[in-house]
Design an enzyme around this catalytic site. Structure first.
Site, short mmCIF file in Angstrom:
data_model
loop_
_atom_site.label_atom_id
_atom_site.label_comp_id
_atom_site.label_asym_id
_atom_site.label_seq_id
_atom_site.Cartn_x
_atom_site.Cartn_y
_atom_site.Cartn_z
CG HIS A 148 -2.18 -1.13 1.29
ND1 HIS A 148 -1.79 -2.23 1.13
CD2 HIS A 148 -3.40 -0.64 1.07
CE1 HIS A 148 -2.99 -2.84 1.30
NE2 HIS A 148 -3.92 -1.97 1.18
CG ASP A 196 0.44 0.41 -4.07
OD1 ASP A 196 1.39 0.44 -3.33
OD2 ASP A 196 -0.85 0.11 -3.70
N GLY A 197 -0.77 -2.34 -5.36
CA GLY A 197 -1.88 -3.34 -5.25
C GLY A 197 -3.24 -2.58 -5.06
CG HIS A 198 -5.76 -0.04 -2.00
ND1 HIS A 198 -6.48 1.05 -2.64
CD2 HIS A 198 -6.31 -0.68 -1.03
CE1 HIS A 198 -7.70 1.01 -1.92
NE2 HIS A 198 -7.69 0.07 -0.99
CD GLU A 310 -11.78 -5.55 2.85
OE1 GLU A 310 -12.13 -5.10 4.02
OE2 GLU A 310 -10.92 -4.75 1.97
CB CYS A 328 -13.80 2.75 1.82
SG CYS A 328 -13.11 3.21 3.20
CB CYS A 404 -9.63 2.46 5.59
SG CYS A 404 -10.87 0.77 5.36
CB CYS A 405 -14.81 2.98 6.92
SG CYS A 405 -14.80 1.75 5.68
#
Length: 637
Positions: A148, A196-198, A310, A328, A404-405
């Site tokens: 990340h 990046d993976g995200h 997710e 999110c 994160c949310c």
């Protein structure tokens, strides 16, 4: 020292350049004021409770201490997830937009204090990710699918852009520029070919380009979008679907994999398409959005049907009780839809924003502004047992291990005014309805409405140019029978009135608000034969505590054709309109009954077949009276 920009010049989170290929232009944040009503109340809870408590939580969870350690101000081990810094940056972005909205000097002081900590943690070459700097033996970019590092960088850059726009201060912007320069020197076709993976850095880099004019940042964002789908995740031994890396963005026809990552990537790609004039890329994104809306999106606007990863499931794989619909993801869905609306001017994207905001997003935060849902299912069974911290059976939580949310919600609410209206050379377009004011050049409007409880929207002209100007009002697709100044207008488009206005002129939009039953698509196995109640932009739900004589929500059936009754309840859930209709209590045969039922078998048998009154509340307000059974989709009797 920089001076604070005037309220009317503060650009919002997405501010295309003058050369961008967009049909609509967003208004500066300060030119739209929401002064009362539901969104004002949610904004005040965000200002008074969410943001102050959020800073406390970041201290308690160790996020800020990680940055202190990386900056040499403390000693110890890193705490939390590898992307812990991103929660700090989302909070900083929320604080910046909130300062632009309110001018709260304490909020500015808190921002600058945190910004100083961030600046100290940055390495000489511009790199910053405190957990990697502390925990990962300082080995950077070792496992991009899961580290990340670009995601964290993206949120820092977005916070920096927000801060300079809202306050005029360049403190965090200088950190972001050094970081972006480091990324540009490290990644790309002439350097390291990797992603990046995200995703999220794509949106951030485009916005940094918009703020600074540095073309290198736009080029890097374009590279990250184009590099996706070429097997880079597979080179790490990772399955590519989860990372939206199976098919190039230009060739993809749907969304797949981790829902938040997928919609963040699409939003960034839409930014790239707008700034580069890439019609082919924009068309591909429109196809993907259409596929998502038609077969991979909950009626609440929730995105992501699988707890596993997710992620998005297959088309029409939309379970209710196991639905993930991460908060999110709803925010990312709004970000993508907003960029598609700017690019195309198509009212369907404004409809989507409305659905996501009022339902999939707003359900994620309590009415108090201090408790949250990470996961937003459409059903909670009476016998549900929480098997995970994020399970809705726990009720709303004050924070999460993966937090994160909550700060994402904060930044969305703080910048909400930026999504209300836009301009073109012809005039002003109103996309979302709330009490307040809109200013666009020589045109100033007052908006008066009790929306979403009442469908009347009265717009009064307070100042206007001496030449004709067009006012465009979105007529939602659900609003068949709508009128503008008494004349019928088509649903699912904009009703436009172009003329020379004078001070005091009024235009009245009336949107029919009769409750309606929406039948589930037969291809959604989980809810085949079910209906849900909608009224205006709101999706409704049955919550256990509202049902007569304790009739179990799990056993309730609705009688199609039964009349509806609407009552506004100022005393309930901060003020909501409830919908009443008639249903019947059903009971499963004894052999099918769960041995763990909370209602004794004889009591359920006693109630079976009885007609009862069903009381539905807006889905967003459920679980504010404690966790209890709830359902959105109701079987028919």
């Amino acid at each position: 020292m920089s001076t604070k920009p005037s309220a009317g010049t503060v650009c919002g989170p997405a501010s295309p350049t003058a050369g961008a290929q967009t049909r609509l232009h967003p208004l500066p944040l300060g030119q739209v004021r929401i002064t009362s009503g539901l969104w004002h109340e949610r904004g005040e809870a965000n200002r008074l409770a969410s943001i102050p408590r959020g800073l406390d939580r970041l201290h308690e969870a160790g996020n800020l201490r990680n940055l202190d350690i990386a900056g040499g101000l403390a000693q110890g081990e890193a705490e939390g997830r590898i992307f812990a810094d991103s929660d700090v940056y989302k909070w900083l972005e929320a604080a910046a937009w909130e300062y632009a909205r309110t001018g709260d000097e304490q909020l500015l002081a808190n921002q600058l204090s945190v910004t100083e900590v961030v600046g100290r943690a940055q390495a000489e070459d511009g790199y910053i990710d405190s957990v990697v700097q502390i925990r990962e033996n300082k080995e950077r970019y070792r496992d991009l699918p899961h580290s990340h590092e670009h995601y964290v960088a993206g949120h820092l850059i977005q916070a920096a852009v927000a801060q300079v726009r809202a306050t005029g201060r360049r403190d965090l912007l200088e950190v972001a520029i050094r970081l972006a320069d480091h990324l540009a020197a490290t990644f790309g076709p002439q350097a390291r070919d990797d992603v990046d993976g995200h995703p999220v850095v794509e949106m951030a880099l485009v916005e940094l380009y918009r703020e600074t004019g540095t073309r290198e940042y736009l080029d890097l964002a374009e590279y990250f979008v184009s590099a996706r789908g070429r097997g880079l995740m597979a080179s790490y031994g990772r399955e590519p679907t989860y990372f939206s890396d199976r098919v190039p963005v230009r060739e993809a026809t749907t969304v797949e994999g981790h829902a938040v990552r997928a919609v963040y990537l699409a939003a960034g790609a839409a930014d790239v398409a707008a700034e580069t004039g890439d019609a082919e890329l924009l068309a591909a994104l429109a196809t993907q959005y259409d596929s998502m809306e038609r077969g991979k999106q909950y009626i609440t606007g929730g995105l992501g049907s699988r707890w596993e990863g997710e992620s998005f499931g297959d088309p029409f794989e939309l379970p209710t009780d196991r639905g993930y619909a991460e908060t999110c993801a709803a925010i990312g869905g709004v970000q993508w839809a907003w960029r598609m609306l700017l690019a195309t001017g198509d009212a369907r994207y404004a409809d989507q924003i409305e659905r996501m905001l009022f339902n999939g997003f707003l359900a994620g935060v309590s009415l108090s502004g201090t408790e949250y849902f990470y996961v937003n299912p459409l059903q909670l069974r009476g016998d549900a047992h929480p098997e995970h911290e994020r399970s809705a059976a726990n009720g709303r939580r004050g924070w999460f291990d993966c937090a994160c949310c909550p700060p994402n919600i904060m930044r969305m609410l703080s910048s909400l005014g930026a999504h209300v209206a836009t301009t073109t050379d012809a005039g002003v377009q109103i996309h979302q309805y709330a009490n307040g004011t809109i200013a666009a050049g020589d045109l100033q409007l007052d908006v008066e409405t009790a929306y979403p409880w009442d469908g009347r929207v009265r717009v009064t002209v307070r100042q206007a140019p001496t030449t004709p100007v067009e006012l465009a009002f979105r007529v939602p697709a659900w609003a068949a029978g709508a009128t503008l100044d008494g004349a019928a207008v088509a649903a699912g488009d904009y009703a436009r009135v172009s003329r020379t206005y004078r001070d005091g002129d009024e235009i009245v939009l009336d949107l029919p608000m009769a409750p309606r039953l929406t039948r589930a698509d037969e291809r959604v196995d989980a809810v085949r034969g079910c209906v849900t109640i909608e009224r205006g932009p709101l999706v409704y739900a049955l919550e256990q505590c509202d049902q007569a004589e304790g009739a179990p929500v799990d056993d309730l059936r609705i009688l199609p054709g039964a009349p509806f009754e609407v009552e506004h309840r100022p005393d309930l859930l901060s003020g909501v309109s409830v919908v009443r209709t008639t249903g019947r209590v059903a009971s499963p045969p004894p052999a099918a009954r769960s041995p763990y039922s909370t209602t004794p078998a004889d009591a359920r048998e006693e109630q079976a077949g009885r007609e009862v009154s069903l009381v539905a509340i807006p889905y967003y307000a459920w679980a504010n009276r404690g966790p209890q059974p709830m359902r959105v989709w109701i079987p028919t009797a």
